[in-house]
Write a protein that holds these residues in place. Structure first.
Motif, PDB file in Angstrom:
ATOM      1  N   LEU A  93       1.058  -1.177   0.142  1.00  0.00           N
ATOM      2  CA  LEU A  93       0.196   0.439  -0.086  1.00  0.00           C
ATOM      3  C   LEU A  93       0.818   1.264  -0.267  1.00  0.00           C
ATOM      4  CD1 LEU A  93      -3.299  -0.881   2.648  1.00  0.00           C
ATOM      5  CD2 LEU A  93      -3.159  -1.425  -0.573  1.00  0.00           C
ATOM      6  N   LEU A  94       1.602   1.539   0.350  1.00  0.00           N
ATOM      7  CA  LEU A  94       3.111   2.143   0.404  1.00  0.00           C
ATOM      8  C   LEU A  94       3.220   2.506  -0.820  1.00  0.00           C
ATOM      9  CD1 LEU A  94       5.077   4.459   1.946  1.00  0.00           C
ATOM     10  CD2 LEU A  94       6.632   2.193   1.994  1.00  0.00           C
ATOM     11  N   ALA A  95       3.793   1.754  -1.742  1.00  0.00           N
ATOM     12  CA  ALA A  95       3.787   2.195  -3.230  1.00  0.00           C
ATOM     13  C   ALA A  95       2.622   2.974  -4.054  1.00  0.00           C
ATOM     14  CB  ALA A  95       3.706   0.817  -4.119  1.00  0.00           C
ATOM     15  N   TYR A  96       1.322   2.551  -3.299  1.00  0.00           N
ATOM     16  CA  TYR A  96       0.574   2.806  -4.412  1.00  0.00           C
ATOM     17  C   TYR A  96       0.207   4.452  -3.613  1.00  0.00           C
ATOM     18  CZ  TYR A  96      -1.416  -1.053  -6.175  1.00  0.00           C
ATOM     19  OH  TYR A  96      -1.470  -2.644  -7.206  1.00  0.00           O
ATOM     20  N   SER A  97      -0.222   4.560  -2.170  1.00  0.00           N
ATOM     21  CA  SER A  97       0.193   5.816  -1.251  1.00  0.00           C
ATOM     22  C   SER A  97       1.094   7.003  -2.144  1.00  0.00           C
ATOM     23  CB  SER A  97       0.601   5.847  -0.287  1.00  0.00           C
ATOM     24  OG  SER A  97       1.402   5.599   0.483  1.00  0.00           O
ATOM     25  N   ALA A  98       2.550   6.652  -2.286  1.00  0.00           N
ATOM     26  CA  ALA A  98       3.558   7.259  -3.624  1.00  0.00           C
ATOM     27  C   ALA A  98       2.920   7.967  -4.703  1.00  0.00           C
ATOM     28  CB  ALA A  98       4.229   6.592  -3.694  1.00  0.00           C
ATOM     29  N   ILE A  99       2.233   7.522  -5.174  1.00  0.00           N
ATOM     30  CA  ILE A  99       1.439   8.054  -6.257  1.00  0.00           C
ATOM     31  C   ILE A  99       0.008   8.246  -6.372  1.00  0.00           C
ATOM     32  CG2 ILE A  99       2.619   6.261  -7.797  1.00  0.00           C
ATOM     33  CD1 ILE A  99       0.357   4.735  -8.086  1.00  0.00           C
ATOM     34  N   GLY A 100      -0.167   8.589  -5.161  1.00  0.00           N
ATOM     35  CA  GLY A 100      -1.937   9.582  -4.976  1.00  0.00           C
ATOM     36  C   GLY A 100      -2.944   8.422  -4.903  1.00  0.00           C
ATOM     37  N   GLN A 101      -2.876   7.370  -5.379  1.00  0.00           N
ATOM     38  CA  GLN A 101      -3.179   5.575  -4.317  1.00  0.00           C
ATOM     39  C   GLN A 101      -3.715   5.332  -3.441  1.00  0.00           C
ATOM     40  OE1 GLN A 101      -5.358   6.678  -9.134  1.00  0.00           O
ATOM     41  NE2 GLN A 101      -6.078   5.725  -6.595  1.00  0.00           N
ATOM     42  N   GLY A 102      -4.040   4.580  -2.840  1.00  0.00           N
ATOM     43  CA  GLY A 102      -4.891   3.702  -1.579  1.00  0.00           C
ATOM     44  C   GLY A 102      -5.889   5.130  -0.679  1.00  0.00           C
ATOM     45  N   THR A 153      -4.216  10.629 -13.036  1.00  0.00           N
ATOM     46  CA  THR A 153      -5.704  10.224 -12.752  1.00  0.00           C
ATOM     47  C   THR A 153      -6.077   9.680 -11.585  1.00  0.00           C
ATOM     48  OG1 THR A 153      -5.019  10.255 -15.456  1.00  0.00           O
ATOM     49  CG2 THR A 153      -6.978   8.958 -14.334  1.00  0.00           C
ATOM     50  N   ALA A 154      -6.816   9.792 -11.368  1.00  0.00           N
ATOM     51  CA  ALA A 154      -7.165   8.884 -10.090  1.00  0.00           C
ATOM     52  C   ALA A 154      -8.182   8.199  -9.993  1.00  0.00           C
ATOM     53  CB  ALA A 154      -7.810  10.217  -8.677  1.00  0.00           C
ATOM     54  N   GLN A 155      -7.641   6.570  -9.324  1.00  0.00           N
ATOM     55  CA  GLN A 155      -9.106   5.701  -9.369  1.00  0.00           C
ATOM     56  C   GLN A 155      -9.256   5.265  -8.453  1.00  0.00           C
ATOM     57  OE1 GLN A 155      -9.365   3.730 -12.549  1.00  0.00           O
ATOM     58  NE2 GLN A 155      -7.404   4.469 -13.112  1.00  0.00           N
ATOM     59  N   HIS A 156     -10.584   5.989  -7.987  1.00  0.00           N
ATOM     60  CA  HIS A 156     -11.475   5.846  -6.875  1.00  0.00           C
ATOM     61  C   HIS A 156     -12.682   4.598  -6.664  1.00  0.00           C
ATOM     62  CE1 HIS A 156     -15.533   7.256  -8.713  1.00  0.00           C
ATOM     63  NE2 HIS A 156     -14.432   7.259  -9.692  1.00  0.00           N
ATOM     64  N   GLY A 157     -12.501   3.346  -7.402  1.00  0.00           N
ATOM     65  CA  GLY A 157     -13.393   2.347  -7.090  1.00  0.00           C
ATOM     66  C   GLY A 157     -13.304   1.091  -8.793  1.00  0.00           C
ATOM     67  N   GLY A 188     -14.562  -0.170 -12.277  1.00  0.00           N
ATOM     68  CA  GLY A 188     -15.395  -0.220 -12.630  1.00  0.00           C
ATOM     69  C   GLY A 188     -15.669   1.101 -13.166  1.00  0.00           C
ATOM     70  N   LEU A 189     -15.296   2.022 -12.206  1.00  0.00           N
ATOM     71  CA  LEU A 189     -15.832   4.126 -11.573  1.00  0.00           C
ATOM     72  C   LEU A 189     -14.731   5.041 -13.439  1.00  0.00           C
ATOM     73  CD1 LEU A 189     -16.663   4.055  -8.501  1.00  0.00           C
ATOM     74  CD2 LEU A 189     -18.375   3.047 -10.530  1.00  0.00           C
ATOM     75  N   PRO A 190     -15.275   5.828 -13.093  1.00  0.00           N
ATOM     76  CA  PRO A 190     -14.480   6.126 -14.238  1.00  0.00           C
ATOM     77  C   PRO A 190     -13.239   7.109 -13.847  1.00  0.00           C
ATOM     78  CG  PRO A 190     -17.231   6.474 -15.036  1.00  0.00           C
ATOM     79  CD  PRO A 190     -16.763   5.417 -14.250  1.00  0.00           C
ATOM     80  N   PRO A 191     -12.644   7.533 -13.649  1.00  0.00           N
ATOM     81  CA  PRO A 191     -11.268   7.744 -12.750  1.00  0.00           C
ATOM     82  C   PRO A 191     -11.921   9.757 -12.856  1.00  0.00           C
ATOM     83  CG  PRO A 191     -10.258   7.450 -15.005  1.00  0.00           C
ATOM     84  CD  PRO A 191     -11.685   7.139 -15.220  1.00  0.00           C
ATOM     85  N   TYR A 192     -11.256  10.446 -11.537  1.00  0.00           N
ATOM     86  CA  TYR A 192     -11.211  11.208 -12.106  1.00  0.00           C
ATOM     87  C   TYR A 192      -9.371  12.013 -12.622  1.00  0.00           C
ATOM     88  CZ  TYR A 192     -13.784  10.757  -7.487  1.00  0.00           C
ATOM     89  OH  TYR A 192     -15.218  10.504  -6.882  1.00  0.00           O
TER      90      TYR A 192
END
Length: 485
Positions: A329-338, A426-430, A432-436
């Motif tokens: 999860l640390l790797a994902y947080s470094a790219i603004g996800q998680g 480009t932020a994923q948030h779920g 199958g959902l379109p990203p932000y």
């Protein structure tokens, strides 16, 4: 005096005492409580009959004002630009109270603030109703209109800041609403508008610029890059691992690049190029190397975790801790996800700090407050929140962000004759959902500077939602309006 008369006089005296005590209790001890009761029509008449101060934008144009209503309330609150400024002004409603600046500055607008006591003393002595103060905002109408038009009805938000002062030059949230419908003195009209707004799945009453927390996506890579540079172990030219897929600890899953390719020859890429092309694997590996504590500390220096009031309340942006950044999860947080979340205001503060030589300024919506005689009551001064990075690191980050715009993912934000830096996201948030779609940026021409953040919700397919395709052109329009004056 015989005994029956003495008894009767004692009863009468007791009744007089009881009447005196009850009258004193009602008129003095419980006066404030009774006045504040929602059902007290006299209090409502008094409140809405006051000469409530106007809310103005930079230059003095009124966007909220009170006019004669011709009914028992005497005054009606009106909003000249309706939805354009609604997320900032809020509403002033007979039935539903207040929001936005109408709430945070209510005592000044209503004339009941202690700061106006001496100015309203003559009114109290003559029996006149106290006059409210006017509140002038830092919002610049041209920049606000440009942001509104560029967003073009899409769900999202735009924030523009003056990096040197923290002044909010534009704050747009879409969809918006018309506060005039909630200011009506017709109860049925108010109720119908309120019910419709609250039933709307797009939440038009929410100010997305300050109240909605989004995953920041790759805009957070600016913070990860800052943490690397501040450590002293990296420069813009330091080579990072940039494979097509990055193996993650404690799992068989991998972190992939959006383009499905490696970020450079021999699976290596410089820190500057990793930001320019937004290489996920390079920044994921960098986050694993730096560690959660370093990323959290750097995020907090940019404003994450701080409670802000501008003076309207701002949701607190957060960098995850504990199990939310454990292992892969640390790797994902470094790219603004998680579990990373940030408001558009906070994302604008990142670019503003980079543009301001590494210093974070406290965001502010109030230019000045003036009484009924146009005398200044309040005039906030620029205030530093702290230093996010050193001057040297800020200079390196500016150069790197300028490369993003000149030859990277943010090329649609280029402005002729201006220096522009930015970062897409480009932020994923779920599933199958379109990203932000995100873009955070700064621009300078001569002595004029501006920092802008744009988020567009549910931008479409993953490809079309790249921040550089949707949000960068919006930011460009807003920055041009700010630089043109």
């Amino acid at each position: 005096m015989n005994r029956p008369l003495r008894r009767l006089s004692l009863v009468v005296a007791f009744l007089f005492f009881a009447l005196f005590a009850s009258t004193t209790w009602v008129q003095f001890i419980r006066a404030g409580q009774l006045n504040a009761m929602p059902g007290n029509s006299r209090q409502l008449y008094a409140e809405f009959g006051r000469e409530r101060g106007a809310i103005l934008v930079a230059g003095g144009a009124a966007i909220a004002a009170s006019v004669p209503s011709g009914d028992q309330y005497e005054k009606l609150r009106t909003y000249a630009a309706g939805p354009l400024y609604a997320p900032v002004t809020g509403y002033y409603s007979l039935r539903y109270g207040t929001s936005g600046i109408e709430r945070s500055e209510n005592d000044l607008l209503a004339g009941s603030s202690d700061e106006l006591f001496y100015r309203n003393l003559s009114s109290l002595l003559t029996g006149e109703k106290p006059s409210g103060a006017s509140v002038e905002l830092t919002i610049r109408p041209k920049v606000q209109q440009a942001a509104w038009d560029a967003l073009d009805g899409r769900k999202g938000a735009v924030v523009a800041l003056d990096p040197a002062t923290g002044d909010v030059l534009a704050m747009v949230s879409s969809p918006s609403y018309d506060p005039n419908t909630l200011a009506s003195h017709d109860g049925d009209t108010e109720a119908q508008a309120w019910d419709a707004l609250n039933a709307d799945e797009d939440d038009p009453l929410v100010n997305r610029a300050t109240s909605t927390l989004y995953p920041p996506g790759s805009t957070f890579k600016v913070i990860t890059a800052a943490a690397a540079l501040e450590s002293g172990d990296y420069t813009a030219d330091t080579l990072l691992k940039g494979p097509q897929e990055l193996p993650l600890p404690q799992t068989s899953n991998t972190l992939k690049n959006d383009e499905g390719t490696a970020c450079g020859p021999n699976d290596q890429v410089s820190l500057a190029d990793a930001l320019r092309i937004s290489c996920n694997t390079a920044f994921g590996d960098l986050g694993l190397t730096l560690g959660a504590d370093a990323l959290q500390e750097q995020a907090e220096k940019f404003g994450f975790g701080q409670s802000l009031s501008i003076p309207t309340t701002v949701a607190t942006s957060r960098y995850p801790t504990g199990d939310d950044v454990a292992g892969p999860l640390l790797a994902y947080s470094a790219i603004g996800q998680g579990s990373d979340v940030a408001t558009p205001l906070q994302v604008a503060m990142i670019s503003a700090a980079v543009a301001n030589d590494g210093v974070v300024m406290r965001p502010n919506l109030i230019a000045n407050v003036r009484d009924a005689d146009a005398q200044v009551v309040e005039q906030p001064s620029p205030e530093e929140l702290g230093r996010a990075v050193s001057s040297e690191t800020a200079g390196t980050l500016r150069d790197m962000m300028e490369l993003v715009v000149s030859s990277g993912t943010g090329s649609r934000a280029q402005i002729e004759g201006a220096t522009v830096g930015g970062k897409t996201g480009t932020a994923q948030h779920g599933a199958g959902l379109p990203p932000y779609a995100w873009f955070t940026s700064f621009a300078q021409r001569g002595d004029r500077q501006v920092a802008v953040a744009v988020v567009i919700e549910d931008g479409g397919s993953t490809e079309s939602a790249y921040g550089g395709r949707l949000s960068a052109p919006v930011a460009k329009t807003v920055m041009e309006a700010a630089l043109d004056g």
